[in-house]
Write a protein that holds these residues in place. Structure first.
Motif, PDB file in Angstrom:
ATOM      1  N   GLU A 243     -36.692  11.039  25.543  1.00 23.25           N
ATOM      2  CA  GLU A 243     -36.329   9.814  24.806  1.00 23.25           C
ATOM      3  C   GLU A 243     -35.355  10.165  23.686  1.00 23.25           C
ATOM      4  O   GLU A 243     -34.335   9.498  23.498  1.00 23.25           O
ATOM      5  N   ARG A 244     -35.639  11.240  22.958  1.00 30.81           N
ATOM      6  CA  ARG A 244     -34.731  11.657  21.877  1.00 30.81           C
ATOM      7  C   ARG A 244     -33.413  12.197  22.432  1.00 30.81           C
ATOM      8  O   ARG A 244     -32.362  12.076  21.823  1.00 30.81           O
ATOM      9  N   PHE A 245     -33.485  12.816  23.617  1.00 29.05           N
ATOM     10  CA  PHE A 245     -32.259  13.253  24.310  1.00 29.05           C
ATOM     11  C   PHE A 245     -31.343  12.044  24.478  1.00 29.05           C
ATOM     12  O   PHE A 245     -30.164  12.076  24.171  1.00 29.05           O
TER      13      PHE A 245
ATOM     14  N   TYR B 194     -31.578   9.074  22.872  1.00 34.14           N
ATOM     15  CA  TYR B 194     -31.215   8.425  21.599  1.00 34.14           C
ATOM     16  C   TYR B 194     -30.112   9.196  20.876  1.00 34.14           C
ATOM     17  O   TYR B 194     -29.070   8.645  20.522  1.00 34.14           O
ATOM     18  N   TYR B 195     -30.358  10.488  20.650  1.00 37.41           N
ATOM     19  CA  TYR B 195     -29.368  11.265  19.900  1.00 37.41           C
ATOM     20  C   TYR B 195     -28.124  11.553  20.734  1.00 37.41           C
ATOM     21  O   TYR B 195     -27.029  11.695  20.200  1.00 37.41           O
ATOM     22  N   GLY B 196     -28.296  11.654  22.051  1.00 38.88           N
ATOM     23  CA  GLY B 196     -27.133  11.864  22.917  1.00 38.88           C
ATOM     24  C   GLY B 196     -26.182  10.691  22.796  1.00 38.88           C
ATOM     25  O   GLY B 196     -24.980  10.855  22.577  1.00 38.88           O
TER      26      GLY B 196
ATOM     27  N   VAL C 133     -33.366  -0.196  15.091  1.00 38.09           N
ATOM     28  CA  VAL C 133     -34.181   0.716  15.902  1.00 38.09           C
ATOM     29  C   VAL C 133     -35.464   1.068  15.150  1.00 38.09           C
ATOM     30  O   VAL C 133     -36.565   1.009  15.696  1.00 38.09           O
ATOM     31  N   TYR C 134     -35.313   1.408  13.857  1.00 43.61           N
ATOM     32  CA  TYR C 134     -36.488   1.801  13.085  1.00 43.61           C
ATOM     33  C   TYR C 134     -37.309   0.590  12.644  1.00 43.61           C
ATOM     34  O   TYR C 134     -38.532   0.648  12.591  1.00 43.61           O
ATOM     35  N   LEU C 135     -36.623  -0.521  12.348  1.00 47.88           N
ATOM     36  CA  LEU C 135     -37.356  -1.708  11.908  1.00 47.88           C
ATOM     37  C   LEU C 135     -38.278  -2.224  13.021  1.00 47.88           C
ATOM     38  O   LEU C 135     -39.396  -2.664  12.765  1.00 47.88           O
TER      39      LEU C 135
ATOM     40  N   LEU D 166     -41.657   2.321  21.969  1.00 47.30           N
ATOM     41  CA  LEU D 166     -42.014   3.697  22.345  1.00 47.30           C
ATOM     42  C   LEU D 166     -42.282   4.621  21.150  1.00 47.30           C
ATOM     43  O   LEU D 166     -43.319   5.280  21.079  1.00 47.30           O
ATOM     44  N   LYS D 167     -41.318   4.645  20.222  1.00 42.63           N
ATOM     45  CA  LYS D 167     -41.329   5.699  19.187  1.00 42.63           C
ATOM     46  C   LYS D 167     -42.602   5.778  18.337  1.00 42.63           C
ATOM     47  O   LYS D 167     -43.176   6.854  18.204  1.00 42.63           O
ATOM     48  N   PRO D 168     -43.060   4.666  17.737  1.00 38.59           N
ATOM     49  CA  PRO D 168     -44.245   4.834  16.890  1.00 38.59           C
ATOM     50  C   PRO D 168     -45.488   5.125  17.723  1.00 38.59           C
ATOM     51  O   PRO D 168     -46.385   5.855  17.299  1.00 38.59           O
TER      52      PRO D 168
ATOM     53  N   PHE E  96     -45.042  18.731  18.675  1.00 39.50           N
ATOM     54  CA  PHE E  96     -44.411  17.479  19.087  1.00 39.50           C
ATOM     55  C   PHE E  96     -43.031  17.336  18.429  1.00 39.50           C
ATOM     56  O   PHE E  96     -42.063  16.910  19.070  1.00 39.50           O
ATOM     57  N   TYR E  97     -42.942  17.724  17.144  1.00 40.54           N
ATOM     58  CA  TYR E  97     -41.656  17.644  16.427  1.00 40.54           C
ATOM     59  C   TYR E  97     -40.620  18.567  17.081  1.00 40.54           C
ATOM     60  O   TYR E  97     -39.427  18.286  17.080  1.00 40.54           O
ATOM     61  N   MET E  98     -41.094  19.655  17.684  1.00 45.46           N
ATOM     62  CA  MET E  98     -40.198  20.553  18.421  1.00 45.46           C
ATOM     63  C   MET E  98     -39.639  19.822  19.644  1.00 45.46           C
ATOM     64  O   MET E  98     -38.486  19.985  19.998  1.00 45.46           O
ATOM     65  N   GLY E  99     -40.495  19.035  20.303  1.00 47.50           N
ATOM     66  CA  GLY E  99     -40.042  18.257  21.459  1.00 47.50           C
ATOM     67  C   GLY E  99     -38.940  17.291  21.057  1.00 47.50           C
ATOM     68  O   GLY E  99     -37.905  17.185  21.728  1.00 47.50           O
ATOM     69  N   ILE E 100     -39.173  16.606  19.939  1.00 47.98           N
ATOM     70  CA  ILE E 100     -38.175  15.668  19.405  1.00 47.98           C
ATOM     71  C   ILE E 100     -36.831  16.376  19.252  1.00 47.98           C
ATOM     72  O   ILE E 100     -35.785  15.905  19.684  1.00 47.98           O
ATOM     73  N   ASN E 101     -36.902  17.561  18.635  1.00 45.64           N
ATOM     74  CA  ASN E 101     -35.649  18.225  18.301  1.00 45.64           C
ATOM     75  C   ASN E 101     -35.036  18.993  19.460  1.00 45.64           C
ATOM     76  O   ASN E 101     -33.822  19.220  19.470  1.00 45.64           O
TER      77      ASN E 101
ATOM     78  N   PHE F 285     -33.039   9.015   0.620  1.00 50.56           N
ATOM     79  CA  PHE F 285     -32.785  10.235   1.400  1.00 50.56           C
ATOM     80  C   PHE F 285     -32.113   9.910   2.735  1.00 50.56           C
ATOM     81  O   PHE F 285     -31.072  10.458   3.073  1.00 50.56           O
ATOM     82  N   TRP F 286     -32.709   8.979   3.502  1.00 49.58           N
ATOM     83  CA  TRP F 286     -32.145   8.667   4.827  1.00 49.58           C
ATOM     84  C   TRP F 286     -30.768   8.019   4.700  1.00 49.58           C
ATOM     85  O   TRP F 286     -29.940   8.142   5.599  1.00 49.58           O
ATOM     86  N   SER F 287     -30.514   7.315   3.573  1.00 46.42           N
ATOM     87  CA  SER F 287     -29.208   6.658   3.430  1.00 46.42           C
ATOM     88  C   SER F 287     -28.084   7.686   3.390  1.00 46.42           C
ATOM     89  O   SER F 287     -26.947   7.394   3.728  1.00 46.42           O
TER      90      SER F 287
ATOM     91  N   PHE G 202     -28.673  11.179   4.559  1.00 50.67           N
ATOM     92  CA  PHE G 202     -28.894  12.033   5.731  1.00 50.67           C
ATOM     93  C   PHE G 202     -28.396  11.375   7.013  1.00 50.67           C
ATOM     94  O   PHE G 202     -27.782  12.012   7.865  1.00 50.67           O
ATOM     95  N   GLU G 203     -28.690  10.077   7.171  1.00 49.24           N
ATOM     96  CA  GLU G 203     -28.358   9.388   8.425  1.00 49.24           C
ATOM     97  C   GLU G 203     -26.869   9.049   8.549  1.00 49.24           C
ATOM     98  O   GLU G 203     -26.479   8.376   9.493  1.00 49.24           O
ATOM     99  N   GLN G 204     -26.063   9.519   7.609  1.00 49.69           N
ATOM    100  CA  GLN G 204     -24.622   9.383   7.813  1.00 49.69           C
ATOM    101  C   GLN G 204     -24.115  10.471   8.763  1.00 49.69           C
ATOM    102  O   GLN G 204     -22.920  10.568   9.035  1.00 49.69           O
TER     103      GLN G 204
ATOM    104  N   ALA H  27     -33.425  20.139   3.593  1.00 47.20           N
ATOM    105  CA  ALA H  27     -33.830  18.978   2.785  1.00 47.20           C
ATOM    106  C   ALA H  27     -34.747  18.065   3.598  1.00 47.20           C
ATOM    107  O   ALA H  27     -35.764  17.576   3.096  1.00 47.20           O
ATOM    108  N   GLU H  28     -34.397  17.869   4.876  1.00 45.61           N
ATOM    109  CA  GLU H  28     -35.232  17.004   5.737  1.00 45.61           C
ATOM    110  C   GLU H  28     -36.647  17.563   5.834  1.00 45.61           C
ATOM    111  O   GLU H  28     -37.628  16.816   5.785  1.00 45.61           O
ATOM    112  N   LEU H  29     -36.730  18.898   5.947  1.00 44.53           N
ATOM    113  CA  LEU H  29     -38.059  19.515   6.084  1.00 44.53           C
ATOM    114  C   LEU H  29     -38.883  19.396   4.801  1.00 44.53           C
ATOM    115  O   LEU H  29     -40.107  19.518   4.822  1.00 44.53           O
TER     116      LEU H  29
ATOM    117  N   GLY I 221     -38.786   2.494   5.560  1.00 48.76           N
ATOM    118  CA  GLY I 221     -37.939   3.334   4.702  1.00 48.76           C
ATOM    119  C   GLY I 221     -36.755   3.881   5.492  1.00 48.76           C
ATOM    120  O   GLY I 221     -35.606   3.870   5.031  1.00 48.76           O
ATOM    121  N   ALA I 222     -37.031   4.359   6.713  1.00 49.35           N
ATOM    122  CA  ALA I 222     -35.956   4.894   7.558  1.00 49.35           C
ATOM    123  C   ALA I 222     -34.967   3.781   7.901  1.00 49.35           C
ATOM    124  O   ALA I 222     -33.751   4.000   7.946  1.00 49.35           O
ATOM    125  N   SER I 223     -35.491   2.573   8.100  1.00 48.20           N
ATOM    126  CA  SER I 223     -34.627   1.454   8.454  1.00 48.20           C
ATOM    127  C   SER I 223     -33.687   1.109   7.291  1.00 48.20           C
ATOM    128  O   SER I 223     -32.470   0.988   7.475  1.00 48.20           O
TER     129      SER I 223
HETATM  130  N1  GLN Z   1     -35.340  13.175  13.495  1.00 46.27           N
HETATM  131  C1  GLN Z   1     -36.620  12.579  13.522  1.00 46.27           C
HETATM  132  C2  GLN Z   1     -36.840  11.786  14.787  1.00 46.27           C
HETATM  133  O1  GLN Z   1     -35.925  11.400  15.439  1.00 46.27           O
HETATM  134  C3  GLN Z   1     -36.896  11.728  12.279  1.00 46.27           C
HETATM  135  C4  GLN Z   1     -35.997  10.561  12.151  1.00 46.27           C
HETATM  136  C5  GLN Z   1     -36.427   9.564  11.071  1.00 46.27           C
HETATM  137  O2  GLN Z   1     -37.611   9.373  10.761  1.00 46.27           O
HETATM  138  N2  GLN Z   1     -35.484   8.887  10.495  1.00 46.27           N
HETATM  139  O3  GLN Z   1     -37.944  11.526  15.137  1.00 46.27           O
END
Ligand code: GLN
Length: 506
Positions: free
Chosen positions: A25-27, A29-31, A67-69, A124-126, A150-155, A313-315, A317-319, A422-424, A453-455
């Motif tokens: 799923e993250r493949f 999304y981020y792809g 997406v996050y909302l 799906l995500k939450p 699980f966070y390793m799977g995400i990344n 932070f996300w404002s 980072f998410e750039q 910083a994210e960590l 917050g992420a939204s």
């Molecule tokens: N990179 C993480 C993920 O995709 C966290 C993203 C976030 O919470 N904004 O799950």
């Protein structure tokens, strides 16, 4: 689920199903996110949408914020109507459908594709994370480590996605390959959208085949404890979904008949107002509840502070997918040891660094034990870090202001490295301390607050990226860095006080 199951790295075998579903799923999304802004900005003659920067970033910011909302209603629906298992399945189907719709080269399919992905990710995500938790009993000591795996799977997905889609969308050799097949060279973008869809489909197949490994986890809508409640929630959900659909149809008809003009910037502005209203309403309701004890009230203040910090932070980072992606594409020399790589490959760096550094930081916290910094101090450091990362770009931005000059890829690599550390300091720390801080009756809402917050952060990130062409880059970069650095400084100053207010939940 047998709690002594240790077949997947010492964890229940069901974790492998969830690991690979989320990885794919993250493949996807981020792809897809990795080249989205570049596709929207590319001229029509190059197969792109030919949008100006303000419009492209408005769509981008609205899309990522939504997406996050949507995780908030997605979590609600799973808990009260569908159960998590079905929610993840429906979500995955919608996401795959969304990417395949985007693979069709037409303007309407573009917007519909994005809407499908927004709705699917919300489902799906939450909920997939909730199933991870359900594989363990409450006292199982492996829970934290399960979430780290699980966070390793995400990344892993976040790392591989942009590599594949970036190659398909942007690389000259792939373009030549499809020309050899007799295809339009400008359709490379749509191959990349399709690849994201294929990824999600593989994830779905794996999820369905691996379902039996999950036992009964997430099968039931846990919030619907009695048949009467179940019926009530079903009715509520139907009403809300019906109302949402009606609004969408009315807006679509009004737009098509020319009574209403829907513009990306208009939708962006409405998204912004809605986010503001939702946030104010949410916290106002929370604080107006008279039943909190003084200690609980103090904790709620800290929850609000963490929420605000996460948004800031996300404002910044998410750039990554917008501002930094544009800087990679327009101002960076994308070569390594003589090999030219697609600019969107930079999008993989964050995930790569997470995979490398998450275990290191985990080890450091373990070693420091009680002597480790408090959560507010870690938040402060994360905020200052994300700001300093942007500050680092002021120098290359000055250099790249001369037309034709491209800067070394090491600059952006440095930025992503700093941003990852910083994210960590923020992401895992925030989620776990917010859950511990929450008074019992609102623990369930915490995941929702975190995603809100992420939204908000993603929305603000889109607004800032909208200034990419109207401000000199060095000015934009140092201005972006000011807010998180100031917020981080405030956290340092008040860290003792906030820690005290947390009352042992740090
Ligand atoms: N990179 C993480 C993920 O995709 C966290 C993203 C976030 O919470 N904004 O799950």
């Amino acid at each position: 689920m047998a709690s002594d199951d240790r077949k997947f790295f010492g964890h229940p075998i069901g974790l492998s199903t969830l690991f690979f579903t989320e990885m794919w799923e993250r493949f996807s999304y981020y792809g897809m996110r990795g080249f989205l802004i570049l596709f929207m900005g590319a001229p029509l003659a190059a197969g792109g949408m030919g949008l100006d920067n303000v419009t492209a970033t408005a769509i981008y910011g609205t899309y990522t914020a939504m997406v996050y909302l949507m995780s908030v209603p997605g979590g609600w629906l799973a808990d009260r109507v569908f159960g998590q298992r079905k929610s993840v399945l429906y979500g995955g189907i919608l996401i795959a459908l969304g990417h395949f719709t985007l693979a069709v080269p037409a303007a309407a399919s573009f917007y519909f594709g994005l809407i499908f992905i927004v709705l699917g990710t919300g489902l799906l995500k939450p909920n997939i994370s909730v199933i991870v938790g359900q594989l363990y009993s409450a006292e199982d000591a492996r829970r934290d480590s399960a979430f780290s795996i699980f966070y390793m799977g995400i990344n892993l997905g976040g790392f591989l996605g942009p590599l594949v889609t970036g190659y398909l969308a942007q690389q000259e050799s792939f373009r030549n390959l499809i020309v050899g097949w007799g295809l339009d060279p400008n359709s490379t973008w749509h191959f990349a959208f399709g690849a994201a869809g294929v990824g999600m489909t593989l994830g779905l197949i794996q999820y369905v085949l691996g379902a039996k490994k999950l036992g009964t986890a997430g099968m039931e809508a846990g919030g619907a404890t009695t048949p009467a409640l179940a019926a009530k929630y079903k009715k509520q959900a139907t009403i809300w979904l019906g109302a949402a659909l009606a609004v969408i149809v009315i807006l679509a008809v009004a737009a098509m008949s020319g009574m209403l003009t829907i513009t990306p910037t208009g939708v962006r502005d409405w998204t912004g107002y809605s986010l503001l209203v939702i946030t104010v309403l949410f916290f106002a309701t929370l604080f107006m509840d008279k039943s909190w004890t003084t200690a609980e009230r103090a904790r709620l203040v800290v929850i609000f502070v963490f929420f605000a910090c996460a948004s800031v932070f996300w404002s910044v980072f998410e750039q990554a997918g917008s501002t930094l992606n544009l800087f990679a594409d327009r101002s960076t020399a994308n070569t390594l040891l003589g090999f030219n790589f697609p600019s969107s490959w930079f999008q993989s760096l964050n995930s790569l660094f997470i995979v490398i550094f998450a275990p290191v930081l985990g080890w450091v916290w373990l070693k420091w034990g009680k002597r480790q910094p408090s959560a507010p101090t870690k938040f402060g450091a994360g905020l200052v870090g994300v700001g300093l990362g942007f500050m680092l770009l002021v120098i290359p931005a000055k250099v790249a202001a001369t037309p034709g000059v491209l800067v070394s890829p090491m600059w952006l690599t440095g930025v992503y490295l700093i941003h990852t550390i910083a994210e960590l300091l923020i992401s895992p720390v925030g989620l776990s301390s917010m859950t511990r801080l929450a008074p019992r009756k609102i623990v369930g809402a915490m995941m929702g607050i975190w995603f809100l917050g992420a939204s908000v952060g993603n929305f603000l990130a889109g607004r800032m990226a909208g200034l990419y062409e109207s401000l000199p880059l060095e000015t934009l970069f140092w201005r972006v860095s000011l807010l998180p650095i100031a917020a981080g400084a405030v956290m340092f100053v008040f860290s003792k006080r906030f820690t005290k207010m947390m009352g042992g939940a740090s």
